[in-house]
Design a protein around this motif. Structure first.
Motif, PDB file in Angstrom:
ATOM      1  N   VAL A  75       0.856  -1.238  -0.082  1.00  0.00           N
ATOM      2  CA  VAL A  75       0.066   0.154  -0.030  1.00  0.00           C
ATOM      3  C   VAL A  75       0.797   1.195  -0.054  1.00  0.00           C
ATOM      4  CG1 VAL A  75      -1.749   1.253   1.393  1.00  0.00           C
ATOM      5  CG2 VAL A  75      -1.964  -0.980   1.085  1.00  0.00           C
ATOM      6  N   TYR A  81       3.287   1.170  -3.535  1.00  0.00           N
ATOM      7  CA  TYR A  81       2.828   1.136  -4.618  1.00  0.00           C
ATOM      8  C   TYR A  81       1.491   1.994  -4.942  1.00  0.00           C
ATOM      9  CZ  TYR A  81       6.262  -2.205  -5.601  1.00  0.00           C
ATOM     10  OH  TYR A  81       7.560  -2.960  -5.845  1.00  0.00           O
ATOM     11  N   LEU A  82       0.435   1.491  -4.055  1.00  0.00           N
ATOM     12  CA  LEU A  82      -1.050   2.170  -4.131  1.00  0.00           C
ATOM     13  C   LEU A  82      -0.883   3.620  -3.653  1.00  0.00           C
ATOM     14  CD1 LEU A  82      -3.311  -0.549  -2.761  1.00  0.00           C
ATOM     15  CD2 LEU A  82      -2.661   0.012  -5.108  1.00  0.00           C
ATOM     16  N   LEU A  83       0.095   4.094  -2.730  1.00  0.00           N
ATOM     17  CA  LEU A  83      -0.222   5.449  -2.243  1.00  0.00           C
ATOM     18  C   LEU A  83       1.358   6.012  -2.413  1.00  0.00           C
ATOM     19  CD1 LEU A  83      -1.739   5.114   1.366  1.00  0.00           C
ATOM     20  CD2 LEU A  83      -2.670   5.721  -1.021  1.00  0.00           C
ATOM     21  N   VAL A  89       1.496   7.490  -8.382  1.00  0.00           N
ATOM     22  CA  VAL A  89       0.379   6.408  -8.486  1.00  0.00           C
ATOM     23  C   VAL A  89      -0.954   7.051  -7.909  1.00  0.00           C
ATOM     24  CG1 VAL A  89      -0.618   4.255  -8.259  1.00  0.00           C
ATOM     25  CG2 VAL A  89       1.951   4.453  -8.710  1.00  0.00           C
ATOM     26  N   ILE A  90      -0.578   7.770  -6.849  1.00  0.00           N
ATOM     27  CA  ILE A  90      -1.807   8.401  -6.355  1.00  0.00           C
ATOM     28  C   ILE A  90      -2.930   9.026  -6.908  1.00  0.00           C
ATOM     29  CG2 ILE A  90      -2.610  10.389  -4.663  1.00  0.00           C
ATOM     30  CD1 ILE A  90      -0.475   9.953  -2.860  1.00  0.00           C
ATOM     31  N   TYR A  97      -4.222   7.975  -9.739  1.00  0.00           N
ATOM     32  CA  TYR A  97      -4.752   7.036 -10.443  1.00  0.00           C
ATOM     33  C   TYR A  97      -5.482   6.242  -9.314  1.00  0.00           C
ATOM     34  CZ  TYR A  97      -1.611   8.556 -13.789  1.00  0.00           C
ATOM     35  OH  TYR A  97      -0.805   9.485 -14.659  1.00  0.00           O
ATOM     36  N   THR A  98      -4.653   5.859  -8.221  1.00  0.00           N
ATOM     37  CA  THR A  98      -5.384   5.062  -7.204  1.00  0.00           C
ATOM     38  C   THR A  98      -6.664   5.802  -6.552  1.00  0.00           C
ATOM     39  OG1 THR A  98      -3.257   4.229  -6.634  1.00  0.00           O
ATOM     40  CG2 THR A  98      -4.951   3.931  -5.044  1.00  0.00           C
ATOM     41  N   SER A  99      -6.510   7.081  -6.451  1.00  0.00           N
ATOM     42  CA  SER A  99      -7.395   7.725  -5.900  1.00  0.00           C
ATOM     43  C   SER A  99      -8.770   7.978  -6.685  1.00  0.00           C
ATOM     44  CB  SER A  99      -7.241   9.177  -5.590  1.00  0.00           C
ATOM     45  OG  SER A  99      -6.651   9.816  -6.508  1.00  0.00           O
ATOM     46  N   CYS A 138     -10.581   4.632  -6.337  1.00  0.00           N
ATOM     47  CA  CYS A 138     -11.176   4.501  -5.140  1.00  0.00           C
ATOM     48  C   CYS A 138     -12.548   5.536  -4.903  1.00  0.00           C
ATOM     49  CB  CYS A 138     -10.349   5.308  -4.083  1.00  0.00           C
ATOM     50  SG  CYS A 138      -9.184   4.080  -3.389  1.00  0.00           S
ATOM     51  N   PHE A 186      -4.706  13.330  -3.337  1.00  0.00           N
ATOM     52  CA  PHE A 186      -5.723  11.935  -3.187  1.00  0.00           C
ATOM     53  C   PHE A 186      -7.106  12.266  -3.134  1.00  0.00           C
ATOM     54  CE2 PHE A 186      -8.084   8.652  -0.962  1.00  0.00           C
ATOM     55  CZ  PHE A 186      -7.655   7.376  -1.680  1.00  0.00           C
TER      56      PHE A 186
END
Length: 267
Positions: free
Chosen positions: A14, A17-19, A23-24, A26-28, A31, A111
Motif C-alpha cells: 500500500v 505502490y498504491l499510495l 500512483v496516487i 490514479y489510485t484515488s 477509489c 488523493f
C-alpha cells in the motif's frame, strides 16, 4: 508470525505502490468510482428495507434517489476536506512553505482531488446514460468544467487552493438533495421542507455567492503567482469560477423564486 509477515507485506504494498506519489492520482480516482458504486448499492439495499415509499417509485425515480445519495456522500466528504485545507491546514499558507501558494500540494490533497474526480466521472456517466432524467445540459456543463479543473489540479499540483475553494460550494448539495427527497416523499407542505428551504438559501448565499467573492479577491491578491501557472491552468483558474458564478447566480434566483412560492402557499 506468518500472519504478521503477510500484514507487513500488505502495508508495504500500500505504501510503496498504491499510495506512492506517482500512483496516487490514479489510485484515488479508482477509489472514488468504487466508493460511488458502493454507496449506490448500499442505498438500494437500505431504502428497500427501511423506506416503504421507495419500492413504489418508478425505476427512474429509484435511480435518481440512489444517484442523489452518491452526490450527498461526495458533498459531505469533499466539503469537509476542502474546508480543512482552505481554513485549517497550513498547506496553503503564504508563510509556511517556500513554494508559492498556487503551486503547493501534498499527497493527501492530491488523493482528495482524485476521489472527487472519480465521483464526477461516475456521476457524469450516469447523467449522460439516463439523459435528461438526471439533469439537463447545465448539469453536463457543470460536471465537465468541474472535472477539467479538479483533474488538472490533481495531476499537476497547480491551483489546488482555488480548486478546494470552489469545492466548498458542495456544502449546498445535501440541502438540495434533501429538498428533492422531501418532495418525492410527499412532504412538500411539511415544516421540514420549509426549514430546509431556508437553510438551503443561507448556505447557497454563503458557499456559492460570498465565498466566490472571496475567491476572486484572493486571486487578485496573488495574481503575480497565478500568472506563473501555465496557460491552460491559468485559464481554468480564471474562467471556471466565472462560469460557475454565473450558474450559481442563476440557480440562486430559482431558489428565491421557489421560497417565495412556498411562503405564499402558507399565508
Amino acid at each position: 508470525m506468518e500472519i504478521k509477515s503477510y500484514q507487513n507485506q500488505a502495508e508495504l504494498f500500500v505504501k510503496e505502490y498504491l499510495l506512492s506519489d506517482s500512483v496516487i492520482p490514479y489510485t484515488s480516482v479508482i477509489c472514488g468510482i468504487c466508493a460511488c458504486m458502493m454507496v449506490y448499492d448500499l442505498t438500494q439495499l437500505f431504502c428497500n428495507v427501511y423506506f416503504k415509499s421507495y419500492p413504489s417509485l418508478s425505476k427512474i425515480k429509484q435511480i435518481e434517489w440512489c444517484n442523489r445519495s452518491i452526490s450527498t456522500f461526495h458533498a459531505i466528504f469533499i466539503a469537509t476536506m476542502s474546508l480543512y485545507f482552505v481554513f485549517w491546514s497550513e498547506l496553503y499558507s503564504d508563510h509556511q512553505y517556500a513554494d508559492l501558494v498556487a503551486f503547493q500540494s501534498s499527497a493527501l490533497s492530491t488523493f482528495t482531488l482524485g476521489a472527487s474526480v472519480g465521483y464526477f466521472l461516475a456521476d457524469l456517466g450516469m447523467i449522460i446514460w439516463f439523459y435528461p432524467f438526471l439533469g439537463g445540459m447545465e448539469y453536463v456543463l457543470h460536471h465537465l468544467l468541474s472535472l477539467a479543473a479538479v483533474a488538472y489540479s490533481m495531476l499537476t499540483g497547480e491551483g489546488q487552493l482555488y480548486t478546494f475553494m470552489v469545492l466548498i460550494s458542495e456544502t449546498t448539495t445535501p440541502g438540495v438533495n434533501l429538498r428533492w427527497y422531501l418532495d418525492t416523499a410527499g412532504m412538500k407542505t411539511s415544516k421540514a421542507y420549509l426549514i430546509n428551504g431556508v437553510v438551503m438559501f443561507v448556505t447557497w448565499l454563503v458557499a456559492r455567492i460570498l465565498l466566490f467573492v472571496y475567491l476572486f479577491y484572493h486571486i487578485y491578491l496573488h495574481y503575480d503567482q497565478v500568472k506563473q501557472v501555465n496557460t491552460y491552468g491559468r485559464l481554468l483558474i480564471l474562467i471556471v469560477p466565472v462560469v460557475l458564478s454565473v450558474m450559481n447566480l442563476t440557480w440562486f434566483g430559482k431558489i428565491i423564486k421557489g421560497m417565495r412560492k412556498t411562503l405564499a402557499k402558507r399565508q
